[in-house]
Design a protein around this motif. Structure first.
Motif, PDB file in Angstrom:
ATOM      1  N   HIS A 237      -5.443   7.297  -4.841  1.00  0.00           N
ATOM      2  CA  HIS A 237      -4.703   6.741  -3.701  1.00  0.00           C
ATOM      3  C   HIS A 237      -5.485   6.853  -2.395  1.00  0.00           C
ATOM      4  CE1 HIS A 237      -3.356  10.510  -1.650  1.00  0.00           C
ATOM      5  NE2 HIS A 237      -3.427  11.034  -2.864  1.00  0.00           N
ATOM      6  N   GLN A 238      -6.491   7.727  -2.367  1.00  0.00           N
ATOM      7  CA  GLN A 238      -7.273   7.904  -1.147  1.00  0.00           C
ATOM      8  C   GLN A 238      -8.441   6.927  -1.028  1.00  0.00           C
ATOM      9  OE1 GLN A 238      -7.417  12.387  -2.013  1.00  0.00           O
ATOM     10  NE2 GLN A 238      -7.612  12.330   0.220  1.00  0.00           N
ATOM     11  N   ILE A 239      -8.733   6.218  -2.100  1.00  0.00           N
ATOM     12  CA  ILE A 239      -9.897   5.321  -2.035  1.00  0.00           C
ATOM     13  C   ILE A 239      -9.532   3.848  -2.175  1.00  0.00           C
ATOM     14  CG2 ILE A 239     -11.414   7.117  -2.947  1.00  0.00           C
ATOM     15  CD1 ILE A 239     -11.466   5.436  -5.548  1.00  0.00           C
ATOM     16  N   VAL A 240      -8.271   3.558  -2.486  1.00  0.00           N
ATOM     17  CA  VAL A 240      -7.859   2.154  -2.624  1.00  0.00           C
ATOM     18  C   VAL A 240      -7.666   1.538  -1.249  1.00  0.00           C
ATOM     19  CG1 VAL A 240      -6.044   0.612  -3.454  1.00  0.00           C
ATOM     20  CG2 VAL A 240      -6.752   2.548  -4.848  1.00  0.00           C
TER      21      VAL A 240
ATOM     22  N   MET B 202       0.808  -1.213   0.000  1.00  0.00           N
ATOM     23  CA  MET B 202       0.000   0.000   0.000  1.00  0.00           C
ATOM     24  C   MET B 202       0.847   1.273   0.000  1.00  0.00           C
ATOM     25  SD  MET B 202      -2.826  -1.452  -0.320  1.00  0.00           S
ATOM     26  CE  MET B 202      -3.889  -0.002  -0.342  1.00  0.00           C
ATOM     27  N   ASP B 203       2.152   1.142   0.243  1.00  0.00           N
ATOM     28  CA  ASP B 203       3.045   2.304   0.163  1.00  0.00           C
ATOM     29  C   ASP B 203       3.173   2.824  -1.266  1.00  0.00           C
ATOM     30  OD1 ASP B 203       3.533   2.299   2.873  1.00  0.00           O
ATOM     31  OD2 ASP B 203       5.357   1.100   2.717  1.00  0.00           O
ATOM     32  N   LEU B 204       2.785   1.996  -2.240  1.00  0.00           N
ATOM     33  CA  LEU B 204       2.832   2.453  -3.634  1.00  0.00           C
ATOM     34  C   LEU B 204       1.757   3.490  -3.925  1.00  0.00           C
ATOM     35  CD1 LEU B 204       3.275  -1.023  -5.373  1.00  0.00           C
ATOM     36  CD2 LEU B 204       5.025   0.743  -5.170  1.00  0.00           C
TER      37      LEU B 204
ATOM     38  N   ASP C 231      -6.977  -3.444  -3.760  1.00  0.00           N
ATOM     39  CA  ASP C 231      -5.739  -3.979  -4.330  1.00  0.00           C
ATOM     40  C   ASP C 231      -5.516  -5.385  -3.768  1.00  0.00           C
ATOM     41  OD1 ASP C 231      -3.233  -4.504  -5.329  1.00  0.00           O
ATOM     42  OD2 ASP C 231      -2.346  -2.608  -4.705  1.00  0.00           O
ATOM     43  N   PHE C 232      -5.389  -6.347  -4.671  1.00  0.00           N
ATOM     44  CA  PHE C 232      -5.178  -7.741  -4.275  1.00  0.00           C
ATOM     45  C   PHE C 232      -3.719  -8.175  -4.413  1.00  0.00           C
ATOM     46  CE2 PHE C 232      -9.729  -7.653  -4.894  1.00  0.00           C
ATOM     47  CZ  PHE C 232     -10.215  -8.538  -3.945  1.00  0.00           C
ATOM     48  N   GLY C 233      -2.797  -7.231  -4.648  1.00  0.00           N
ATOM     49  CA  GLY C 233      -1.387  -7.583  -4.696  1.00  0.00           C
ATOM     50  C   GLY C 233      -0.932  -8.076  -6.055  1.00  0.00           C
TER      51      GLY C 233
ATOM     52  N   ASN D 124       3.570  -2.396 -10.606  1.00  0.00           N
ATOM     53  CA  ASN D 124       3.804  -1.406  -9.553  1.00  0.00           C
ATOM     54  C   ASN D 124       3.981  -0.007 -10.110  1.00  0.00           C
ATOM     55  OD1 ASN D 124       3.549  -3.346  -7.592  1.00  0.00           O
ATOM     56  ND2 ASN D 124       5.746  -3.567  -7.229  1.00  0.00           N
ATOM     57  N   GLU D 125       4.591   0.111 -11.296  1.00  0.00           N
ATOM     58  CA  GLU D 125       4.744   1.431 -11.901  1.00  0.00           C
ATOM     59  C   GLU D 125       3.391   2.003 -12.308  1.00  0.00           C
ATOM     60  OE1 GLU D 125       7.557   3.250 -11.979  1.00  0.00           O
ATOM     61  OE2 GLU D 125       8.357   1.568 -10.789  1.00  0.00           O
ATOM     62  N   ILE D 126       2.510   1.154 -12.783  1.00  0.00           N
ATOM     63  CA  ILE D 126       1.161   1.616 -13.137  1.00  0.00           C
ATOM     64  C   ILE D 126       0.412   2.058 -11.889  1.00  0.00           C
ATOM     65  CG2 ILE D 126      -1.077   0.893 -14.049  1.00  0.00           C
ATOM     66  CD1 ILE D 126       0.467  -0.932 -15.995  1.00  0.00           C
ATOM     67  N   ARG D 127       0.546   1.325 -10.806  1.00  0.00           N
ATOM     68  CA  ARG D 127      -0.094   1.730  -9.554  1.00  0.00           C
ATOM     69  C   ARG D 127       0.348   3.138  -9.146  1.00  0.00           C
ATOM     70  NH1 ARG D 127       0.610  -3.976  -8.413  1.00  0.00           N
ATOM     71  NH2 ARG D 127      -1.273  -4.928  -7.496  1.00  0.00           N
ATOM     72  N   LYS D 128       1.655   3.393  -9.236  1.00  0.00           N
ATOM     73  CA  LYS D 128       2.177   4.719  -8.865  1.00  0.00           C
ATOM     74  C   LYS D 128       1.555   5.812  -9.720  1.00  0.00           C
ATOM     75  CE  LYS D 128       6.740   2.901  -7.517  1.00  0.00           C
ATOM     76  NZ  LYS D 128       8.185   2.878  -7.911  1.00  0.00           N
ATOM     77  N   SER D 129       1.389   5.527 -11.000  1.00  0.00           N
ATOM     78  CA  SER D 129       0.828   6.529 -11.899  1.00  0.00           C
ATOM     79  C   SER D 129      -0.672   6.705 -11.694  1.00  0.00           C
ATOM     80  CB  SER D 129       1.125   6.134 -13.352  1.00  0.00           C
ATOM     81  OG  SER D 129       0.904   7.210 -14.224  1.00  0.00           O
TER      82      SER D 129
END
Length: 314
Positions: free
Chosen positions: A26-29, A7-9, A87-89, A66-71
């Motif tokens: 990022h505030q709703i995931v 979740m730090d991503l 997010d299921f990892g 992970n890069e897509i998550r950041k974006s």
């Protein structure tokens, strides 16, 4: 191997901690341990480029989830509620064990569907799709007609006699599943050999050429897609980012000089994912190591957000 959500991503700009109309993604995931009946989309990554390696492509797509998550994190949220994404990892392909990783992805996709959540799968090479399909087939059962819509420059109908790869998935499925049908959209005439066109014909597949989608989705092609949807009980959508013009999506293993525009792909995604029969989506072949200024990653994130919005409004 399964990896729990990091979740730090999910970090980004925060305009308000209170006003949900100012929230960003990022505030709703939430992570997978906090699913609720309101969740509409479940994100799972497939960290793998083993299929690309076997297909003699350029490696690096395993870093995409992970890069897509950041974006995605800082994109504004326009959904109807503020607790819709979970997010299921990631599934991580280890020691070149592609088939085991695909099976594990399928198991998780089935679990997400069982929770009545729409899976959004972040590839990975396009071998991601085979695991995606396994999960859907297991969920719907053997007699349900599955329609596969693939927005892609390539058929991916290569022989798998020697080994499976990122270029064999659809032939694997069509050879072994009489209740599956396939319509690729955006096919590049010179990006596929004559043999691949012949293989598609022998498997009773039709297709839509890239050159038919230069400026718009014609009424004829809209009808072709709609008829395909009508002929099936459920639809799974997969997007290979190499279908998009290289100027907009340089960060892929096989960039397309005459690819589709991002806007046309966005329109296709809107039309298909808003349909009630569409039950899952994946995005593949983003390669951050080949990207320029995160252009491809950012485009992928925006296209995924279109999926979120369409599913949220169903």
């Amino acid at each position: 191997m399964y990896a729990v959500p990091n979740m730090d991503l999910w970090k980004g700009r925060t305009d308000s901690l209170i006003d949900k109309d100012e929230f960003r993604i990022h505030q709703i995931v939430s992570d997978h341990s906090k699913t609720s009946t309101n969740d509409s989309c479940g994100i799972i990554g497939f960290s793998c480029d083993e299929g690309v390696r076997r297909n003699k492509g350029r490696l690096g797509s395993k870093e995409a989830p992970n890069e897509i998550r950041k974006s995605l994190s800082s994109l504004s949220w326009h959904g109807q509620s503020a607790d819709n994404l979970v997010d299921f990892g990631n599934i991580i392909c280890e020691n070149q064990q592609l088939e085991a990783a695909q099976a594990e992805l399928g198991s998780h996709v089935e679990k997400i569907l069982t929770k009545n959540i729409f899976p959004v799968i972040l590839g990975g090479g396009h071998e991601t799709f085979y695991g995606h399909y396994l999960g859907v087939r297991s969920y719907v059962g053997p007699n349900v007609k599955i329609g596969i819509l693939n927005i892609d420059a390539h058929f991916d109908l290569r022989s798998y006699d020697q080994m499976t790869s990122s270029g064999t998935m659809f032939k694997q499925i069509l050879d072994n599943d009489s209740q599956a049908s396939y319509l690729p959209i955006g096919i590049q005439r010179y990006g596929n050999t004559k043999k691949l066109f012949n293989t598609a014909t022998s498997l009773n597949c039709s297709w839509i050429y890239e050159e038919e989608l230069v400026n718009e989705i014609s009424s004829e092609n809209e009808e072709k897609i709609q008829n395909f949807i009508n002929q099936n009980d459920c639809i799974i959508l997969t997007l290979c980012m190499d279908v998009i013009n290289a100027s907009e999506a340089p960060g892929v293993s096989a960039p397309s000089s005459f690819g589709l525009s991002g806007k046309i792909v966005r329109e296709l995604i809107r039309k298909i994912t808003s349909h009630k029969k569409t039950i899952s989506f994946d995005i593949c072949e983003v390669n951050p190591s080949l990207d320029y200024d995160n252009r491809t990653v950012k485009l992928a994130a925006n296209l995924i957000n279109e999926v979120f919005m369409c599913v949220d409004k169903k």
